[in-house]
Design a protein around this motif. Structure first.
Motif, PDB file in Angstrom:
ATOM      1  N   ASP A   1      -8.547 -10.707   0.146  1.00 18.42           N
ATOM      2  CA  ASP A   1      -7.839  -9.853  -0.815  1.00 18.42           C
ATOM      3  C   ASP A   1      -6.915 -10.697  -1.675  1.00 18.42           C
ATOM      4  O   ASP A   1      -5.704 -10.760  -1.458  1.00 18.42           O
ATOM      5  CB  ASP A   1      -7.090  -8.741  -0.064  1.00 18.42           C
ATOM      6  CG  ASP A   1      -8.058  -7.755   0.579  1.00 18.42           C
ATOM      7  OD1 ASP A   1      -9.122  -7.502  -0.024  1.00 18.42           O
ATOM      8  OD2 ASP A   1      -7.774  -7.259   1.673  1.00 18.42           O
TER       9      ASP A   1
ATOM     10  N   LYS B   1     -15.183 -10.937   3.298  1.00 21.99           N
ATOM     11  CA  LYS B   1     -15.249  -9.643   2.614  1.00 21.99           C
ATOM     12  C   LYS B   1     -14.643  -9.774   1.218  1.00 21.99           C
ATOM     13  O   LYS B   1     -13.532 -10.275   1.064  1.00 21.99           O
ATOM     14  CB  LYS B   1     -14.479  -8.590   3.407  1.00 21.99           C
ATOM     15  CG  LYS B   1     -14.547  -7.203   2.781  1.00 21.99           C
ATOM     16  CD  LYS B   1     -13.945  -6.161   3.704  1.00 21.99           C
ATOM     17  CE  LYS B   1     -12.481  -5.955   3.517  1.00 21.99           C
ATOM     18  NZ  LYS B   1     -12.081  -5.434   2.208  1.00 21.99           N
TER      19      LYS B   1
ATOM     20  N   ARG C   1      -4.855  -5.737  14.110  1.00 20.55           N
ATOM     21  CA  ARG C   1      -3.593  -6.460  14.096  1.00 20.55           C
ATOM     22  C   ARG C   1      -3.383  -7.166  15.433  1.00 20.55           C
ATOM     23  O   ARG C   1      -3.273  -6.512  16.463  1.00 20.55           O
ATOM     24  CB  ARG C   1      -2.405  -5.496  13.850  1.00 20.55           C
ATOM     25  CG  ARG C   1      -2.328  -4.975  12.413  1.00 20.55           C
ATOM     26  CD  ARG C   1      -2.023  -6.114  11.448  1.00 20.55           C
ATOM     27  NE  ARG C   1      -1.939  -5.692  10.055  1.00 20.55           N
ATOM     28  CZ  ARG C   1      -2.966  -5.671   9.196  1.00 20.55           C
ATOM     29  NH1 ARG C   1      -4.180  -6.012   9.589  1.00 20.55           N
ATOM     30  NH2 ARG C   1      -2.779  -5.326   7.943  1.00 20.55           N
TER      31      ARG C   1
ATOM     32  N   ARG D   1      -4.678  -9.548   5.951  1.00 14.32           N
ATOM     33  CA  ARG D   1      -3.370 -10.199   5.856  1.00 14.32           C
ATOM     34  C   ARG D   1      -2.952 -11.019   7.080  1.00 14.32           C
ATOM     35  O   ARG D   1      -2.308 -12.066   6.885  1.00 14.32           O
ATOM     36  CB  ARG D   1      -2.307  -9.152   5.479  1.00 14.32           C
ATOM     37  CG  ARG D   1      -2.436  -8.748   4.004  1.00 14.32           C
ATOM     38  CD  ARG D   1      -1.771  -7.437   3.689  1.00 14.32           C
ATOM     39  NE  ARG D   1      -2.514  -6.327   4.283  1.00 14.32           N
ATOM     40  CZ  ARG D   1      -2.204  -5.051   4.107  1.00 14.32           C
ATOM     41  NH1 ARG D   1      -1.165  -4.727   3.359  1.00 14.32           N
ATOM     42  NH2 ARG D   1      -2.931  -4.104   4.672  1.00 14.32           N
TER      43      ARG D   1
HETATM   44  O1  C5P Z   1      -4.933  -6.951   5.361  1.00 11.80           O
HETATM   45  P1  C5P Z   1      -5.695  -6.004   6.221  1.00 11.80           P
HETATM   46  O2  C5P Z   1      -6.151  -6.607   7.540  1.00 11.80           O
HETATM   47  O3  C5P Z   1      -4.988  -4.688   6.404  1.00 11.80           O
HETATM   48  O4  C5P Z   1      -7.024  -5.733   5.374  1.00 11.80           O
HETATM   49  C1  C5P Z   1      -7.950  -4.744   5.712  1.00 11.80           C
HETATM   50  C2  C5P Z   1      -9.066  -4.767   4.706  1.00 11.80           C
HETATM   51  O5  C5P Z   1     -10.029  -3.776   5.062  1.00 11.80           O
HETATM   52  C3  C5P Z   1      -8.639  -4.467   3.275  1.00 11.80           C
HETATM   53  O6  C5P Z   1      -9.436  -5.307   2.445  1.00 11.80           O
HETATM   54  C4  C5P Z   1      -9.008  -3.022   3.063  1.00 11.80           C
HETATM   55  O7  C5P Z   1      -9.390  -2.754   1.731  1.00 11.80           O
HETATM   56  C5  C5P Z   1     -10.224  -2.872   3.981  1.00 11.80           C
HETATM   57  N1  C5P Z   1     -10.494  -1.535   4.485  1.00 11.80           N
HETATM   58  C6  C5P Z   1      -9.575  -0.791   5.189  1.00 11.80           C
HETATM   59  N2  C5P Z   1      -9.895   0.472   5.635  1.00 11.80           N
HETATM   60  C7  C5P Z   1     -11.122   0.963   5.418  1.00 11.80           C
HETATM   61  C8  C5P Z   1     -12.081   0.197   4.723  1.00 11.80           C
HETATM   62  C9  C5P Z   1     -11.724  -1.069   4.281  1.00 11.80           C
HETATM   63  O8  C5P Z   1      -8.464  -1.244   5.432  1.00 11.80           O
HETATM   64  N3  C5P Z   1     -11.455   2.150   5.911  1.00 11.80           N
END
Ligand code: C5P
Length: 232
Positions: free
Chosen positions: A11, A33, A180, A210
Motif C-alpha cells: 500500500d 498485493k 496483526r 502495515r
Molecule cells: O495494513 P493492513 O495489514 O491493515 O492491510 C490490509 C490490506 O488488506 C489493505 O491493503 C486492505 O485494502 C486489504 N483488505 C482489507 N480487508 C478486506 C480486503 C482487503 O483490509 N476485506
C-alpha cells in the motif's frame, strides 16, 4: 494450496516505493498485493515489473459494478498475468457468475475470490447501510453466494475463518487481511488475529500490510512473521 501463505500488501503511493520494498523481499517467502492506491498510481506496468521480479501478484481492486463491466475488468486483470484477483460478493450472484465466466475464458486463469465484509467493518457499519443480519451470518451468506457462483474462495476476517472452513471445506480458499502480530498497532482494522491464530483458524493466505510495510525494518518484520507461522 501451494506456495507462500503470506501476501504483503504494497500500500504505497508510487512504483518506486513499492519496488524498493519488493527488492528486499523474496518470491519464495511471500506474494505481493497491489491494491487501489498503488494500482491507481502505477498501473499495469508495475504489476508486470513485480511479476518479472518473480513475484505472484494478488490484484486487490475489489470490483463491484454491473455484471458486464465487472466481467470485462476481470478479463483485463487476468490478461495482466496476476495470480489472484477479487470482486465484491455484495455485487450479487449475476455479477459473480459473470466474473467467473470471464476468468474462465482467460488464457492464464488467476484465482478469483470475493470480498465478503471488509475487516474494517463492525456491526454499526451494517446498521448504517441497512443490513439487519449479524456480521457472522452476513459473511456466511456472501460466502455461499460466492461458492454457488463457482468462485475459488473469499476474503474474510480471520475471526470468521474457522466457521467458513467448517462450512465450505478444504478447497475453498480463505484469504484473511486483518492480521496483526501480537503487540502491533491495529490501525483501522477491527476484526484481527495474529498470523499463527489465523492459520490455526483455517486461513490459507494471510494479507499483511502495515505491520511489514511501516516497520523500521520491513524484511525483519516479515521474517518474524514467517518464523511465527513456521514458514522458515
Ligand atoms: O495494513 P493492513 O495489514 O491493515 O492491510 C490490509 C490490506 O488488506 C489493505 O491493503 C486492505 O485494502 C486489504 N483488505 C482489507 N480487508 C478486506 C480486503 C482487503 O483490509 N476485506
Amino acid at each position: 494450496m501451494s506456495g507462500p501463505k503470506l501476501i504483503v500488501a504494497l500500500d504505497f503511493a508510487d512504483a518506486a516505493e513499492a519496488l524498493a520494498l519488493a527488492r528486499r523481499l523474496a518470491p519464495a517467502h511471500c506474494r505481493l498485493k497491489v491494491g487501489l492506491e498503488l494500482f491507481t498510481a502505477a498501473g499495469p506496468r508495475l504489476v508486470g515489473d513485480l511479476t518479472e521480479h518473480g513475484f505472484e501478484v494478488f490484484l486487490d481492486l475489489k470490483f463491484h459494478d454491473i455484471p458486464n463491466t465487472v466481467a470485462r475488468a476481470c478479463a483485463q486483470a487476468a490478461a495482466l498475468g496476476v495470480w489472484m484477483l477479487n470482486v465484491h460478493a455484495l455485487g450479487g450472484a449475476e455479477m459473480l457468475r459473470a466474473a467467473r465466466e470471464a476468468v474462465d475464458r482467460a488464457t492464464r486463469k488467476p484465482l478469483l475470490v470475493a470480498v465478503t465484509l471488509l475487516t474494517s467493518h463492525g456491526p454499526e457499519t451494517l446498521a448504517e447501510i441497512g443490513v439487519r443480519e449479524e456480521m457472522d451470518s452476513q459473511v456466511e451468506r456472501l460466502a455461499l453466494l460466492a461458492q454457488a457462483a463457482g468462485l475459488d474462495g473469499v476474503v474474510c476476517s480471520p475471526r470468521e475463518a474457522a466457521a467458513l472452513r467448517r462450512r465450505f471445506g478444504p478447497t475453498f480458499a480463505l484469504v484473511t487481511p486483518g492480521i496483526r502480530p501480537r503487540g502491533a498497532a491495529h490501525d483501522d482494522q477491527r476484526r484481527t488475529l495474529t498470523p499463527a491464530e489465523a492459520l490455526a483458524a483455517g486461513a490459507d493466505y494471510l494479507v499483511v500490510g502495515r505491520p511489514v510495510t511501516r516497520a523500521p525494518d520491513p524484511a525483519a518484520a516479515l521474517a518474524a512473521i514467517l518464523r511465527e507461522i513456521g514458514e522458515v
